[in-house]
Write a protein that holds these residues in place. Structure first.
Motif, PDB file in Angstrom:
ATOM      1  N   MET A   1      19.305   8.243  27.842  1.00 35.26           N
ATOM      2  CA  MET A   1      18.227   7.495  28.483  1.00 35.26           C
ATOM      3  C   MET A   1      17.739   8.256  29.708  1.00 35.26           C
ATOM      4  SD  MET A   1      18.037   3.600  29.986  1.00 35.26           S
ATOM      5  CE  MET A   1      19.015   3.925  31.464  1.00 35.26           C
ATOM      6  N   TRP A   2      16.427   8.448  29.773  1.00 34.48           N
ATOM      7  CA  TRP A   2      15.781   9.098  30.908  1.00 34.48           C
ATOM      8  C   TRP A   2      15.055   8.023  31.711  1.00 34.48           C
ATOM      9  CZ3 TRP A   2      17.058  14.202  31.053  1.00 34.48           C
ATOM     10  CH2 TRP A   2      17.476  14.787  29.852  1.00 34.48           C
ATOM     11  N   ILE A   3      15.330   7.942  33.012  1.00 31.64           N
ATOM     12  CA  ILE A   3      14.811   6.846  33.821  1.00 31.64           C
ATOM     13  C   ILE A   3      14.469   7.338  35.222  1.00 31.64           C
ATOM     14  CG2 ILE A   3      17.175   6.160  34.495  1.00 31.64           C
ATOM     15  CD1 ILE A   3      16.155   3.225  34.493  1.00 31.64           C
ATOM     16  N   LYS A   4      13.475   6.733  35.812  1.00 36.20           N
ATOM     17  CA  LYS A   4      13.105   7.087  37.189  1.00 36.20           C
ATOM     18  C   LYS A   4      14.321   6.971  38.100  1.00 36.20           C
ATOM     19  CE  LYS A   4      11.502   4.330  40.372  1.00 36.20           C
ATOM     20  NZ  LYS A   4      10.727   3.368  41.171  1.00 36.20           N
ATOM     21  N   GLY A   5      14.535   7.980  38.929  1.00 33.41           N
ATOM     22  CA  GLY A   5      15.668   7.978  39.835  1.00 33.41           C
ATOM     23  C   GLY A   5      15.449   7.079  41.040  1.00 33.41           C
ATOM     24  N   SER A   6      16.494   6.869  41.788  1.00 33.88           N
ATOM     25  CA  SER A   6      16.452   6.000  42.958  1.00 33.88           C
ATOM     26  C   SER A   6      15.434   6.518  43.977  1.00 33.88           C
ATOM     27  CB  SER A   6      17.836   5.945  43.611  1.00 33.88           C
ATOM     28  OG  SER A   6      17.818   5.156  44.765  1.00 33.88           O
ATOM     29  N   GLY A   7      14.594   5.606  44.452  1.00 42.26           N
ATOM     30  CA  GLY A   7      13.634   5.946  45.491  1.00 42.26           C
ATOM     31  C   GLY A   7      12.392   6.657  45.007  1.00 42.26           C
ATOM     32  N   GLY A   8      12.232   6.840  43.700  1.00 41.29           N
ATOM     33  CA  GLY A   8      11.074   7.561  43.169  1.00 41.29           C
ATOM     34  C   GLY A   8       9.843   6.683  43.052  1.00 41.29           C
ATOM     35  N   ASP A   9       8.770   7.304  42.610  1.00 42.86           N
ATOM     36  CA  ASP A   9       7.486   6.622  42.436  1.00 42.86           C
ATOM     37  C   ASP A   9       6.932   6.996  41.072  1.00 42.86           C
ATOM     38  OD1 ASP A   9       4.874   5.446  43.008  1.00 42.86           O
ATOM     39  OD2 ASP A   9       4.198   7.519  43.257  1.00 42.86           O
ATOM     40  N   ILE A  10       6.643   6.003  40.236  1.00 43.79           N
ATOM     41  CA  ILE A  10       6.220   6.327  38.874  1.00 43.79           C
ATOM     42  C   ILE A  10       4.868   7.029  38.851  1.00 43.79           C
ATOM     43  CG2 ILE A  10       7.598   4.469  37.861  1.00 43.79           C
ATOM     44  CD1 ILE A  10       5.010   2.944  37.335  1.00 43.79           C
ATOM     45  N   GLY A  11       4.010   6.755  39.840  1.00 44.00           N
ATOM     46  CA  GLY A  11       2.700   7.379  39.867  1.00 44.00           C
ATOM     47  C   GLY A  11       2.743   8.881  40.073  1.00 44.00           C
ATOM     48  N   THR A  12       3.798   9.372  40.691  1.00 43.31           N
ATOM     49  CA  THR A  12       3.927  10.816  40.962  1.00 43.31           C
ATOM     50  C   THR A  12       5.188  11.400  40.334  1.00 43.31           C
ATOM     51  OG1 THR A  12       5.012  10.289  43.066  1.00 43.31           O
ATOM     52  CG2 THR A  12       2.632  10.645  43.117  1.00 43.31           C
ATOM     53  N   LEU A  13       5.774  10.680  39.400  1.00 42.66           N
ATOM     54  CA  LEU A  13       7.061  11.058  38.827  1.00 42.66           C
ATOM     55  C   LEU A  13       6.977  12.372  38.045  1.00 42.66           C
ATOM     56  CD1 LEU A  13       9.957   9.875  38.631  1.00 42.66           C
ATOM     57  CD2 LEU A  13       9.268   8.824  36.464  1.00 42.66           C
ATOM     58  N   THR A  14       7.967  13.233  38.264  1.00 42.98           N
ATOM     59  CA  THR A  14       8.115  14.471  37.492  1.00 42.98           C
ATOM     60  C   THR A  14       9.535  14.536  36.946  1.00 42.98           C
ATOM     61  OG1 THR A  14       8.895  15.797  39.366  1.00 42.98           O
ATOM     62  CG2 THR A  14       6.495  15.650  39.047  1.00 42.98           C
ATOM     63  N   LYS A  15       9.804  15.575  36.172  1.00 39.86           N
ATOM     64  CA  LYS A  15      11.140  15.726  35.568  1.00 39.86           C
ATOM     65  C   LYS A  15      12.226  15.769  36.653  1.00 39.86           C
ATOM     66  CE  LYS A  15      14.050  16.504  32.147  1.00 39.86           C
ATOM     67  NZ  LYS A  15      14.107  17.763  31.378  1.00 39.86           N
ATOM     68  N   LYS A  16      11.894  16.333  37.812  1.00 38.41           N
ATOM     69  CA  LYS A  16      12.872  16.435  38.899  1.00 38.41           C
ATOM     70  C   LYS A  16      13.249  15.066  39.477  1.00 38.41           C
ATOM     71  CE  LYS A  16      11.563  21.072  40.433  1.00 38.41           C
ATOM     72  NZ  LYS A  16      11.035  21.890  41.563  1.00 38.41           N
ATOM     73  N   GLY A  17      12.420  14.070  39.228  1.00 36.50           N
ATOM     74  CA  GLY A  17      12.652  12.761  39.830  1.00 36.50           C
ATOM     75  C   GLY A  17      13.328  11.754  38.922  1.00 36.50           C
ATOM     76  N   ILE A  18      13.834  12.201  37.755  1.00 37.07           N
ATOM     77  CA  ILE A  18      14.440  11.255  36.816  1.00 37.07           C
ATOM     78  C   ILE A  18      15.929  11.538  36.646  1.00 37.07           C
ATOM     79  CG2 ILE A  18      12.256  10.926  35.611  1.00 37.07           C
ATOM     80  CD1 ILE A  18      13.280  12.715  33.363  1.00 37.07           C
ATOM     81  N   ALA A  19      16.601  10.550  36.095  1.00 38.05           N
ATOM     82  CA  ALA A  19      18.024  10.689  35.762  1.00 38.05           C
ATOM     83  C   ALA A  19      18.168  10.623  34.245  1.00 38.05           C
ATOM     84  CB  ALA A  19      18.835   9.578  36.420  1.00 38.05           C
ATOM     85  N   GLY A  20      19.096  11.412  33.719  1.00 39.78           N
ATOM     86  CA  GLY A  20      19.406  11.377  32.290  1.00 39.78           C
ATOM     87  C   GLY A  20      20.843  10.931  32.098  1.00 39.78           C
ATOM     88  N   LEU A  21      21.065   9.823  31.351  1.00 38.45           N
ATOM     89  CA  LEU A  21      22.404   9.255  31.190  1.00 38.45           C
ATOM     90  C   LEU A  21      22.730   9.042  29.712  1.00 38.45           C
ATOM     91  CD1 LEU A  21      20.756   7.446  33.650  1.00 38.45           C
ATOM     92  CD2 LEU A  21      23.136   6.931  34.154  1.00 38.45           C
ATOM     93  N   TYR A  22      24.002   9.203  29.371  1.00 39.92           N
ATOM     94  CA  TYR A  22      24.470   8.830  28.031  1.00 39.92           C
ATOM     95  C   TYR A  22      24.326   7.314  27.891  1.00 39.92           C
ATOM     96  CZ  TYR A  22      26.931  13.373  27.641  1.00 39.92           C
ATOM     97  OH  TYR A  22      27.260  14.704  27.576  1.00 39.92           O
ATOM     98  N   THR A  23      23.554   6.890  26.891  1.00 36.46           N
ATOM     99  CA  THR A  23      23.337   5.456  26.702  1.00 36.46           C
ATOM    100  C   THR A  23      24.635   4.742  26.334  1.00 36.46           C
ATOM    101  OG1 THR A  23      21.128   6.000  25.892  1.00 36.46           O
ATOM    102  CG2 THR A  23      21.868   3.749  25.576  1.00 36.46           C
ATOM    103  N   ASP A  24      25.424   5.333  25.469  1.00 36.53           N
ATOM    104  CA  ASP A  24      26.669   4.679  25.046  1.00 36.53           C
ATOM    105  C   ASP A  24      27.619   4.486  26.224  1.00 36.53           C
ATOM    106  OD1 ASP A  24      25.859   4.417  22.485  1.00 36.53           O
ATOM    107  OD2 ASP A  24      26.980   6.140  21.695  1.00 36.53           O
ATOM    108  N   ARG A  25      27.743   5.484  27.070  1.00 37.66           N
ATOM    109  CA  ARG A  25      28.639   5.357  28.222  1.00 37.66           C
ATOM    110  C   ARG A  25      28.158   4.246  29.158  1.00 37.66           C
ATOM    111  NH1 ARG A  25      30.211  11.493  30.226  1.00 37.66           N
ATOM    112  NH2 ARG A  25      30.908  12.296  28.189  1.00 37.66           N
ATOM    113  N   LEU A  26      26.850   4.185  29.323  1.00 35.13           N
ATOM    114  CA  LEU A  26      26.293   3.144  30.187  1.00 35.13           C
ATOM    115  C   LEU A  26      26.615   1.760  29.617  1.00 35.13           C
ATOM    116  CD1 LEU A  26      24.528   2.692  32.726  1.00 35.13           C
ATOM    117  CD2 LEU A  26      22.535   2.705  31.223  1.00 35.13           C
ATOM    118  N   ARG A  27      26.473   1.595  28.315  1.00 39.99           N
ATOM    119  CA  ARG A  27      26.762   0.301  27.692  1.00 39.99           C
ATOM    120  C   ARG A  27      28.259  -0.003  27.713  1.00 39.99           C
ATOM    121  NH1 ARG A  27      22.354   1.402  22.874  1.00 39.99           N
ATOM    122  NH2 ARG A  27      20.520   0.848  24.137  1.00 39.99           N
TER     123      ARG A  27
END
Length: 699
Positions: A68-94
């Motif tokens: 799962m790729w999701i906006k990181g803490s404190g980011g802004d979706i209007g200016t979001l880039t790859k550097k501003g997101i987090a990538g997590l294992y979905t299974d581990r999160l669940r």
């Protein structure tokens, strides 16, 4: 693809752009995020969250895994880039459901998100991560549209949700974001299979889709339906906010009053930390602040957490009448002080009543949003972006209140719930991660002659060190070009003739309206005339005296009035010249004017010390490269005086100083910064930036 049309949101999807991104789901998710964030009716700066899920190769097992790729803490979706997101294992999160210990375990769970990281370049995962991760959809939007929050904040919100969308939307009551809210969303979906989204009570919206485009369309359509429903209700009711109670002043008068009031408000809001201001009198704002219902609604505060985190729990409403004479600053200040004292005390009471054993220390108790019925709305925060965004968020809150009142009745979060969000330890940790402020942050500088040359270099340096800058010059074309070199929320400009007191007043008015006041004034505007006495005309003499001396006097006089109203001290810097200290040939008009600038600065320093207003002088010499005054006859005059050619001037000036250095505009800018950013206990001083000229030594 048929372009969709909407009445209440903007359809911004560009199919050609999307095709360029191909099947890159992360790129399409970022594209969707950016266009959603471009419409403030959908979500404001820093608000909301978006995500997508993809299949990737596990670097350790080489097996396919869902990420799962999701906006990181404190980011802004209007200016979001790859550097501003987090990538997590979905299974581990669940799998974190296996170790979750209930509501008291929320903060610990955020730390455990780090054990789910797939992409080692990830930003810190946000508190919304489990809300997206526990839902099965490939693309998810969590947004804060005004219309949806109006539904979410309305009395009988669940019933209203059913009325608008029937069985196609779920509803979850208010709960602070966290792991348990993710579980509630999962439960809502299990109990209502086939729904297109979920309304979060007092909070916002969740929508989803199999593709980025499907998700985008779903979000727009849900928001459009809510907006149309509210619009219909408003038309049926006939009035908004109980109708008009106060009549707005004409636009020009509102601006004049705001500019007069801004320095006073800024000083009062800066009792603990210096603040930067913002003013707006848009139609949306005026309809609300002039209404009968303002008195009832304003104290209730906002509903959505993103709103009150930036605007504080409630605004300060001024009791000044629109006919109030604001010219007597002392009298107005005495009227304002009790309102600010009461606001601070009420905020302290709120803190003491709601604080927990582990709550962070109380933050600045001054208001962020200030309302002046009939005139407009002010906001104050640590920098221009933050104060502008706070204003935008309160406008969102106004739209929410209008919609909720039209639907049934507006409801806000209970004070304890609001406090638990505002003083959440995770929010405190986010504040502590903020970058250290620059030396001139929270300060406003006005620079004359800033269309180019030394003035522009000074403005650049002050902006680089954190100041907001107001560029002034007599040539608007140069100002427009110079202003375009700065990022948003850094600079503004005003055409200003320093020989005209009214023109100076308008420049200061612009500074007050844009940023709340002024802390630093640099008189860099100038010209140079090099002639023997017999060739120096009365016109030459008057021009030099008016620009350099009279201009400095009037700039200082008006600046002192603003700085005294703010009560925050200040800096006045005169860009004079070595020629004010050294007697040279063919220089009677220019040298006399520069000497007058220098001594006026000493006189002002002696007079203004009690106000903590520091006055200093920077003396350039031989700034040929990049300096505007060398573009005209001055260069020829100086070359003639020294018996050399114009082309030989740079080398001539470099050779004659002790360091044998060419002096650039940036060197003068460094001298100014030293005065205003480093030497905070220096006044009445002269700093020579000339490479070392022994005959110009002050002592």
């Amino acid at each position: 693809m048929t372009v969709k049309t909407y009445n209440y949101v903007d359809y911004l999807w560009d199919e050609a752009k999307a095709l360029e991104l191909g099947d890159d789901q992360v790129a399409l998710f970022l594209y969707r995020s950016n266009i959603l964030g471009a419409d403030l009716r959908i979500t404001n700066y820093g608000g909301g969250n978006t995500s997508c899920k993809t299949i990737e190769k596990d670097p350790l097992t080489n097996e396919d895994v869902e990420v799962m790729w999701i906006k990181g803490s404190g980011g802004d979706i209007g200016t979001l880039t790859k550097k501003g997101i987090a990538g997590l294992y979905t299974d581990r999160l669940r799998n974190l459901k296996n170790v979750y210990g209930g509501l008291d375990d929320e903060d610990r769970m955020v730390g455990l998100f780090n054990h789910c990281i797939y992409d080692l370049e990830s930003k810190a995962p946000s508190i919304d991560t489990p809300l997206h991760g526990l839902l099965p959809f490939k693309h998810i939007d969590h947004l804060h549209p005004d219309a949806l929050i109006a539904v979410a904040a309305a009395k009988d919100s669940e019933k209203v949700t059913k009325e608008i969308w029937g069985d196609t939307m779920g509803w979850v009551p208010w709960q602070r974001p966290g792991f348990d809210l993710g579980l509630q969303l999962e439960k809502c979906l299990d109990e209502n299979p086939g729904i297109r989204g979920i309304v979060l009570g007092s909070h916002g919206l969740f929508t989803w889709g199999d593709t980025s485009y499907d998700c985008y369309l779903n979000s727009l359509e849900v928001i459009e339906m809510a907006s149309a429903y509210i619009d219909k209700k408003i038309k049926e009711n006939g009035t908004v906010f109980g109708g008009q109670k106060v009549k707005s002043l004409p636009k020009e008068q509102r601006s004049q009053k705001a500019a007069q009031l801004m320095p006073l408000l800024r000083g009062l809001c800066s009792s603990e930390n210096r603040m930067i201001g913002h003013f707006t009198d848009s139609d949306v704002v005026m309809q609300y602040i002039n209404s009968h219902d303002l008195e009832r609604l304003a104290p209730m505060g906002t509903s959505c957490p993103d709103h009150f985190l930036r605007t504080k729990i409630q605004p300060l409403v001024l009791t000044l009448d629109t006919s109030e004479d604001l010219s007597d600053a002392g009298k107005v200040l005495e009227k304002l002080k009790p309102a600010f004292e009461q606001y601070r005390q009420e905020y302290k009471d709120y803190y003491e009543t709601c604080k927990r054993d582990n709550s962070p220390a109380m933050r600045d108790p001054n208001p962020v949003i200030i309302i002046y019925p009939g005139v407009g709305m002010f906001s104050f925060a640590k920098n221009k972006q933050t104060t502008r965004v706070a204003s935008e968020f309160y406008i969102n809150a106004i739209n929410v209140m209008r919609g909720a009142e039209a639907i049934t009745e507006y409801t806000s979060l209970p004070r304890q719930e609001a406090f638990d969000i505002e003083y959440w330890l995770l929010e405190e940790a986010k504040l502590q991660r903020m970058p250290k402020e620059k030396p001139l942050s929270r300060k406003v500088a006005l620079v004359t002659g800033a269309g180019g040359g030394i003035g522009k270099a000074i403005a650049d340096k002050l902006a680089e060190q954190g100041a907001n800058v107001v560029l002034t010059d007599i040539a608007e074309d140069r100002l427009v070009e110079a202003n375009a070199s700065y990022a948003r929320d850094v600079a503004s400009y005003a055409v200003c003739d320093v020989t005209n007191s009214d023109s100076i007043a308008k420049a200061y008015e612009k500074a007050c309206l844009e940023f709340g006041g002024v802390d630093i004034v640099v008189h860099s505007a100038g010209l140079a005339i090099s002639k023997p006495i017999e060739e120096t005309t009365e016109k030459d003499w008057d021009l030099l005296q008016n620009v350099l001396v009279k201009g400095q006097f009037e700039l200082a006089k008006q600046a002192v009035a603003i700085m005294r109203n703010q009560g925050l001290g200040g800096d006045f810097i005169s860009i004079a010249s070595k020629n004010g200290l050294v007697s040279g040939p063919n220089n009677v008009g220019y040298g006399t004017s520069k000497a007058a600038q220098q001594h006026m600065s000493r006189l002002l320093a002696a007079e203004l010390g009690k106000d903590k207003i520091r006055v200093n002088v920077v003396n350039p010499d031989g700034v040929i490269v990049g300096s505007k005054i060398w573009e005209g006859d001055w260069a020829e005059g100086r070359a003639k005086a020294y018996g050399i050619t114009v082309d030989e001037l740079p080398a001539h000036y470099a050779k004659r100083n002790l360091l044998n250095e060419i002096i650039y505009p940036e060197d003068i800018a460094n001298g100014v910064f030293a005065c205003v950013g480093l030497l905070d206990k220096t006044t009445g001083n002269i700093i020579n930036v000339d490479g070392g000229m022994a005959n110009a030594f002050v002592r």
